[in-house]
Design a protein around this motif. Structure first.
Motif, mmCIF file in Angstrom:
data_model
loop_
_atom_site.group_PDB
_atom_site.id
_atom_site.type_symbol
_atom_site.label_atom_id
_atom_site.label_comp_id
_atom_site.label_asym_id
_atom_site.label_seq_id
_atom_site.Cartn_x
_atom_site.Cartn_y
_atom_site.Cartn_z
ATOM 1 N N PHE A 49 0.829 -1.192 0.000
ATOM 2 C CA PHE A 49 0.000 0.000 0.000
ATOM 3 C C PHE A 49 0.876 1.259 0.000
ATOM 4 O O PHE A 49 2.078 1.193 0.242
ATOM 5 C CB PHE A 49 -0.937 -0.005 1.216
ATOM 6 C CG PHE A 49 -2.027 -1.031 1.121
ATOM 7 C CD1 PHE A 49 -3.216 -0.726 0.471
ATOM 8 C CD2 PHE A 49 -1.867 -2.300 1.652
ATOM 9 C CE1 PHE A 49 -4.233 -1.660 0.365
ATOM 10 C CE2 PHE A 49 -2.872 -3.249 1.551
ATOM 11 C CZ PHE A 49 -4.062 -2.925 0.901
ATOM 12 N N PRO A 50 0.290 2.430 -0.273
ATOM 13 C CA PRO A 50 1.084 3.660 -0.299
ATOM 14 C C PRO A 50 1.770 3.945 1.031
ATOM 15 O O PRO A 50 1.226 3.642 2.104
ATOM 16 C CB PRO A 50 0.044 4.741 -0.617
ATOM 17 C CG PRO A 50 -1.059 4.023 -1.311
ATOM 18 C CD PRO A 50 -1.110 2.666 -0.673
ATOM 19 N N LYS A 51 2.962 4.519 0.941
ATOM 20 C CA LYS A 51 3.671 4.969 2.131
ATOM 21 C C LYS A 51 2.868 6.046 2.856
ATOM 22 O O LYS A 51 2.762 6.064 4.081
ATOM 23 C CB LYS A 51 5.049 5.502 1.711
ATOM 24 C CG LYS A 51 5.689 6.510 2.643
ATOM 25 C CD LYS A 51 6.134 5.894 3.934
ATOM 26 C CE LYS A 51 6.859 6.924 4.795
ATOM 27 N NZ LYS A 51 7.148 6.422 6.129
ATOM 28 N N GLU A 52 2.279 6.975 2.093
ATOM 29 C CA GLU A 52 1.516 8.075 2.668
ATOM 30 C C GLU A 52 0.153 8.162 1.994
ATOM 31 O O GLU A 52 0.061 8.133 0.768
ATOM 32 C CB GLU A 52 2.254 9.409 2.497
ATOM 33 C CG GLU A 52 1.482 10.605 3.037
ATOM 34 C CD GLU A 52 2.225 11.923 2.830
ATOM 35 O OE1 GLU A 52 2.022 12.843 3.634
ATOM 36 O OE2 GLU A 52 2.998 12.024 1.857
ATOM 37 N N ILE A 53 -0.877 8.250 2.788
ATOM 38 C CA ILE A 53 -2.227 8.458 2.276
ATOM 39 C C ILE A 53 -2.741 9.771 2.843
ATOM 40 O O ILE A 53 -2.811 9.944 4.059
ATOM 41 C CB ILE A 53 -3.169 7.308 2.669
ATOM 42 C CG1 ILE A 53 -2.677 5.971 2.081
ATOM 43 C CG2 ILE A 53 -4.592 7.600 2.184
ATOM 44 C CD1 ILE A 53 -3.515 4.779 2.496
ATOM 45 N N ILE A 54 -3.052 10.696 1.956
ATOM 46 C CA ILE A 54 -3.629 11.975 2.364
ATOM 47 C C ILE A 54 -5.129 11.918 2.087
ATOM 48 O O ILE A 54 -5.549 11.829 0.927
ATOM 49 C CB ILE A 54 -2.996 13.148 1.610
ATOM 50 C CG1 ILE A 54 -1.504 13.241 1.943
ATOM 51 C CG2 ILE A 54 -3.691 14.460 1.959
ATOM 52 C CD1 ILE A 54 -0.777 14.341 1.192
ATOM 53 N N LEU A 55 -5.915 11.933 3.133
ATOM 54 C CA LEU A 55 -7.359 11.897 2.999
ATOM 55 C C LEU A 55 -7.857 13.325 2.813
ATOM 56 O O LEU A 55 -7.777 14.142 3.730
ATOM 57 C CB LEU A 55 -7.989 11.267 4.240
ATOM 58 C CG LEU A 55 -7.450 9.883 4.634
ATOM 59 C CD1 LEU A 55 -8.047 9.444 5.949
ATOM 60 C CD2 LEU A 55 -7.748 8.864 3.542
ATOM 61 N N LEU A 56 -8.345 13.614 1.627
ATOM 62 C CA LEU A 56 -8.800 14.966 1.318
ATOM 63 C C LEU A 56 -10.319 15.015 1.391
ATOM 64 O O LEU A 56 -11.012 14.391 0.582
ATOM 65 C CB LEU A 56 -8.323 15.389 -0.069
ATOM 66 C CG LEU A 56 -8.729 16.786 -0.533
ATOM 67 C CD1 LEU A 56 -8.211 17.850 0.426
ATOM 68 C CD2 LEU A 56 -8.225 17.043 -1.950
ATOM 69 N N GLY A 57 -10.825 15.720 2.362
ATOM 70 C CA GLY A 57 -12.257 15.879 2.518
ATOM 71 C C GLY A 57 -12.624 17.348 2.441
ATOM 72 O O GLY A 57 -11.765 18.226 2.505
ATOM 73 N N GLU A 120 1.723 2.842 -9.005
ATOM 74 C CA GLU A 120 1.965 4.289 -9.096
ATOM 75 C C GLU A 120 1.692 5.029 -7.793
ATOM 76 O O GLU A 120 2.080 6.190 -7.639
ATOM 77 C CB GLU A 120 1.117 4.910 -10.221
ATOM 78 C CG GLU A 120 -0.365 4.720 -10.045
ATOM 79 C CD GLU A 120 -0.921 3.580 -10.872
ATOM 80 O OE1 GLU A 120 -2.027 3.720 -11.421
ATOM 81 O OE2 GLU A 120 -0.223 2.541 -10.976
ATOM 82 N N TYR A 121 1.035 4.373 -6.841
ATOM 83 C CA TYR A 121 0.697 5.037 -5.578
ATOM 84 C C TYR A 121 1.645 4.661 -4.439
ATOM 85 O O TYR A 121 1.411 5.040 -3.298
ATOM 86 C CB TYR A 121 -0.733 4.683 -5.168
ATOM 87 C CG TYR A 121 -1.776 5.027 -6.194
ATOM 88 C CD1 TYR A 121 -1.842 6.308 -6.747
ATOM 89 C CD2 TYR A 121 -2.703 4.085 -6.623
ATOM 90 C CE1 TYR A 121 -2.794 6.627 -7.700
ATOM 91 C CE2 TYR A 121 -3.664 4.399 -7.575
ATOM 92 C CZ TYR A 121 -3.709 5.665 -8.109
ATOM 93 O OH TYR A 121 -4.656 5.984 -9.048
ATOM 94 N N ARG A 122 2.716 3.931 -4.721
ATOM 95 C CA ARG A 122 3.563 3.390 -3.653
ATOM 96 C C ARG A 122 4.143 4.460 -2.730
ATOM 97 O O ARG A 122 4.218 4.282 -1.514
ATOM 98 C CB ARG A 122 4.706 2.555 -4.260
ATOM 99 C CG ARG A 122 4.230 1.284 -4.943
ATOM 100 C CD ARG A 122 3.817 0.208 -3.964
ATOM 101 N NE ARG A 122 3.000 -0.814 -4.579
ATOM 102 C CZ ARG A 122 3.467 -1.809 -5.339
ATOM 103 N NH1 ARG A 122 4.758 -1.874 -5.601
ATOM 104 N NH2 ARG A 122 2.643 -2.702 -5.830
ATOM 105 N N ASP A 123 4.561 5.581 -3.294
ATOM 106 C CA ASP A 123 5.192 6.616 -2.466
ATOM 107 C C ASP A 123 4.171 7.489 -1.744
ATOM 108 O O ASP A 123 4.496 8.134 -0.748
ATOM 109 C CB ASP A 123 6.106 7.503 -3.317
ATOM 110 C CG ASP A 123 7.342 6.751 -3.783
ATOM 111 O OD1 ASP A 123 7.797 5.859 -3.053
ATOM 112 O OD2 ASP A 123 7.834 7.056 -4.880
ATOM 113 N N GLY A 124 2.964 7.530 -2.242
ATOM 114 C CA GLY A 124 1.948 8.337 -1.589
ATOM 115 C C GLY A 124 0.856 8.724 -2.564
ATOM 116 O O GLY A 124 1.073 8.738 -3.782
ATOM 117 N N VAL A 125 -0.322 9.039 -2.020
ATOM 118 C CA VAL A 125 -1.448 9.388 -2.878
ATOM 119 C C VAL A 125 -2.428 10.265 -2.102
ATOM 120 O O VAL A 125 -2.545 10.155 -0.877
ATOM 121 C CB VAL A 125 -2.157 8.113 -3.392
ATOM 122 C CG1 VAL A 125 -2.790 7.336 -2.234
ATOM 123 C CG2 VAL A 125 -3.200 8.449 -4.446
#
Length: 406
Positions: A49-57, A120-125
């Motif tokens: 899964f991505p290293k970083e997940i930014i939840l944008l709400g 493509e999302y490994r580093d973050g998304v």
């Protein structure tokens, strides 16, 4: 753990079916069968899964689409965001969304987890539109637990770089109801005008027309769904993940500035614990500069009180020898000056020189170069005696003046 057995073949996401009418209070009943499907299909070592997940709400019309690229740039992300509304875009689900309602939690989670596994999302998304319900919040917590377990499991193994410590950040763009409804309806008018022009000329691409962007009551309902469900869901994660609430009612520039201020680097959240422990004794630049001006004033005053004669000699050197050269380079804002002045031999003199320039708004760097100069030759042994000459090379930078032409 759920007693639901693992399927012999990977179960496909149920994104194309209507949301089942299940009265589920335990999110594990939703999450664990989906996780088991993934593990059975991909293998545990491939659940990367991505290293970083930014939840944008954010409230409808708060500018998530407008600000996503800027947030990605601020965080150094190059991949496209995952937009849940685009993933859940079947005709059946579109009818649910057009009515101002939301898609079932099971469908959302099944589609999302498979999407997050793409390389493509490994580093973050950036993840736009999740979580939106309390059930999705609980599923997110379980996903984070699973990602953390994988990180610990593969820590110190050859696969460790594929299972880094997960980071989850929450960004909520907020506008009030009046602003939200106004922006939704304005967007509807702009899209309609655009599409009418595309149909008339045959040039360009049609944009999606949301039913809620053309009906004030539906736009208001959409905002209230956000406040009653999504807002509470995201707020409940505040004590678990790094949480950023951003005022999005201002201009583009004002909102971007708010984003920058909220997303300052947090190494303790992102680095591997061993890496962070290795670096934590070094101060952050932001910590150094907080009191830099006050410390500079203290040092300059101490020079005047404790070394007045040397301080005056350094000031005179700058005034008489250096400033004429610097002035000639006012256009470029860059000057290199060599000096052999004896005043600079004193231990405190170089510190004084740098601090004086800093106080006056210049950036100064000084290097000491030692050059051996032959002085005599012993005729018997042939040995050459040299003296060492110190040359102080000072680089001065400042904001230059632009030449105007025409």
């Amino acid at each position: 753990m759920s007693e639901t057995p693992k399927p012999s073949a990977p179960a496909q996401p149920a994104a194309h079916a209507p949301a089942p009418n299940l009265e589920i209070k335990d999110a594990r009943i939703i999450f664990e069968p989906i996780w088991d499907d993934l593990e059975s299909h991909f293998g545990r070592e491939h659940l990367r899964f991505p290293k970083e997940i930014i939840l944008l709400g954010g409230a409808p019309g708060a500018g998530k689409g407008t600000n996503t690229a800027f947030i990605a740039k601020t965080r150094g992300l190059t991949c496209s965001p995952i937009v849940m509304s685009s993933l859940l875009d079947t005709p059946e689900m579109k009818r649910v969304k057009d009515a101002g309602n939301m898609i079932g939690d099971r469908e959302v989670l099944a589609v999302l987890l498979r999407q997050l596994l793409k390389p493509e999302y490994r580093d973050g998304v950036i993840l736009d539109g999740f979580p939106r319900t309390e059930m999705q919040v609980e599923c997110l917590k379980m996903l984070y637990e699973k990602m953390t377990q994988l990180w610990r499991e593969f820590y110190g193994t050859p696969l460790a770089m594929h299972f880094r410590q997960p980071v989850v950040q929450i960004i909520v763009l907020f506008v009030d109801e009046k602003e939200s409804v106004g922006r939704q309806l304005k967007r509807g008018r702009e899209i309609k005008a655009h599409n009418d022009e595309v149909r008339r000329t045959g040039q360009g691409t049609l944009q999606e027309e949301r039913v809620t962007d053309f009906d004030e009551n539906l736009a208001r309902r959409r905002y209230r769904v956000f406040k009653e469900q999504t807002w509470d869901a995201l707020l409940s994660l505040k004590d678990i993940f790094h949480y950023h609430l951003i005022n999005a009612q201002g201009t583009f520039a004002e909102v971007e500035q708010n984003i920058v201020e909220e997303l300052e680097y947090q190494s303790s959240l992102e680095l591997d614990p061993r890496t962070y422990d290795r670096l934590r004794m070094l101060p952050l630049a932001s910590e150094i500069v907080v009191h830099a001006r006050q410390e500079l004033v203290k040092r300059l005053d101490s020079y005047e009180l404790n070394y007045p004669e040397l301080f005056q000699r350094v000031v005179t050197l700058i005034e008489k020898r250096m400033m004429p050269i610097i002035t000639r380079h006012a256009l470029s804002g860059h000057s290199n000056i060599n000096s052999e002045d004896p005043a600079l031999h004193e231990p405190e003199a170089l510190a004084m020189l740098i601090d004086i320039f800093s106080e006056r708004g210049y950036h100064a760097v000084v290097d000491v170069h030692r050059i051996e100069i032959p002085e005599s030759v012993d005729l018997t042994t042939g040995k050459i005696t040299c003296r060492v000459k110190k040359v102080y090379r000072t680089i001065i930078r400042f904001k230059g003046s632009e030449i105007r032409r025409g």
